[in-house]
Design a protein around this motif. Structure first.
Motif, PDB file in Angstrom:
ATOM      1  N   THR A 149       3.294  -0.203   7.890  1.00 56.50           N
ATOM      2  CA  THR A 149       3.476  -0.392   9.330  1.00 56.50           C
ATOM      3  C   THR A 149       3.000   0.819  10.113  1.00 56.50           C
ATOM      4  OG1 THR A 149       5.711   0.546   9.362  1.00 56.50           O
ATOM      5  CG2 THR A 149       5.504  -1.814   8.855  1.00 56.50           C
TER       6      THR A 149
ATOM      7  N   VAL B 208       2.106  -4.408  11.117  1.00 54.02           N
ATOM      8  CA  VAL B 208       1.386  -3.878   9.955  1.00 54.02           C
ATOM      9  C   VAL B 208      -0.046  -3.533  10.357  1.00 54.02           C
ATOM     10  CG1 VAL B 208       2.812  -5.121   8.288  1.00 54.02           C
ATOM     11  CG2 VAL B 208       0.703  -6.191   9.153  1.00 54.02           C
TER      12      VAL B 208
ATOM     13  N   LYS C  50       1.020  -4.423   4.292  1.00 52.90           N
ATOM     14  CA  LYS C  50       2.436  -4.105   4.099  1.00 52.90           C
ATOM     15  C   LYS C  50       2.868  -2.877   4.908  1.00 52.90           C
ATOM     16  CE  LYS C  50       6.451  -4.756   2.128  1.00 52.90           C
ATOM     17  NZ  LYS C  50       7.269  -5.937   2.488  1.00 52.90           N
TER      18      LYS C  50
ATOM     19  N   GLY D  82       7.697  -0.559   5.983  1.00 52.36           N
ATOM     20  CA  GLY D  82       6.793  -1.117   4.985  1.00 52.36           C
ATOM     21  C   GLY D  82       7.018  -0.539   3.602  1.00 52.36           C
TER      22      GLY D  82
END
Length: 286
Positions: free
Chosen positions: A110, A76, A108, A32
């Protein structure tokens, strides 16, 4: 601010990512990006190569099978928080994920990147530790699994090897009269936990404690397992007084972190307060 120069590669599969890690010394994986990119902008991290794994579909999603739940590393936080599988079978992870950062971060960032970065103030590690989770890794020598209790080694340090990819987190599905709770006292600007408490409580048929776990983030360099507290609760009738007594008598944190936001002794007092609140809410939800 601008990062130092680096080479960029996009891996189409886990095996390609592993090969790229072998081919490029000191390369870093990009998921991310919420941990790595800020560090690169500040030049606290200057990897010569970045390997983007963010589009590998096999590393995304939540599945439930044979009493365990597996969360792909690239799932996410927003999807973890919204997962009906987790809400029904492991609500602690969904609750912890809903507390991560703000909406932009949750859509966004993870879960795998969060665990691999191992920031002591992150929300997910304590929850995974409290659940007795397992971290799935794969590298040139094959697959291996590491218990969450053994995965977090030190501040921003884990058992993830430089040529390995974290592929999934596995936790047991909730069963019986089990309740859980994640609470935190957060920094008002960053949302990071000054102290977070993850609690799981299982009751037997007569309402006594059959088992419990209690873990903290934000207080020590690695997630702290307050097993002495939960061991004292087993077999006890879990009224408020019993929980308060177990925490006051058994919670011991020998090396708390201290910084400009909160001293070590203050964090310990927060841990006591949030331990009691989290255990009581977990009991009420069981």
């Amino acid at each position: 601010m601008y990062p130092a120069k680096f080479d960029y590669y996009r891996a189409a599969s886990v095996q390609e990512a592993i090969q790229l890690l072998q081919d490029h010394e000191d390369a870093k994986l990009l998921a991310g990006g919420h941990s790595l990119i800020p560090a690169m902008k500040l030049r606290l991290a200057q990897p010569p190569a970045i390997i983007d794994i963010g589009r590998i579909a096999e590393l995304k999603g939540v599945s439930h099978d044979n009493g365990s739940i597996k969360i792909g590393a690239l799932t996410v936080h927003a999807d973890v928080a919204a997962s009906n599988v987790l809400k029904s079978n492991c609500p602690l992870l969904a609750e912890a994920a809903s507390n991560v950062g703000d909406r932009q971060v949750r859509h966004k960032g993870t879960i795998g990147g969060n665990i691999a970065h191992a920031d002591p103030a992150s929300d997910m590690p304590a929850a995974i530790l409290a659940l007795g989770g397992t971290i799935h890794l794969i590298g040139p020598s094959g697959r291996r699994q590491v218990a969450a209790a053994d995965f977090f080694i030190d501040l921003l340090a884990t058992d993830l090897h430089e040529d390995e990819v974290l592929t999934a987190i596995e936790v047991p599905a909730q069963s019986g009269k089990t309740g859980s709770c994640y609470l935190k006292f957060e920094h008002p600007a960053s949302g990071y936990a000054v102290c977070g408490a993850a609690a799981v409580v299982t009751l037997n048929d007569d309402g006594a404690c059959a088992g419990a776990s209690l873990c903290f983030n934000g207080v020590t360099a690695t997630p702290h397992n307050a097993s002495a507290v939960t061991n004292a609760l087993v077999g006890q009738a879990l009224d408020d007084a019993a929980i308060d007594k177990a925490v006051d008598a058994n919670l011991s944190i020998s090396d708390p972190m201290g910084d400009m936001h909160a001293s070590g002794p203050y964090r310990i007092e927060l841990a006591k307060t949030f331990a009691k609140r989290a255990l009581k809410l977990a009991r009420d939800r069981a």
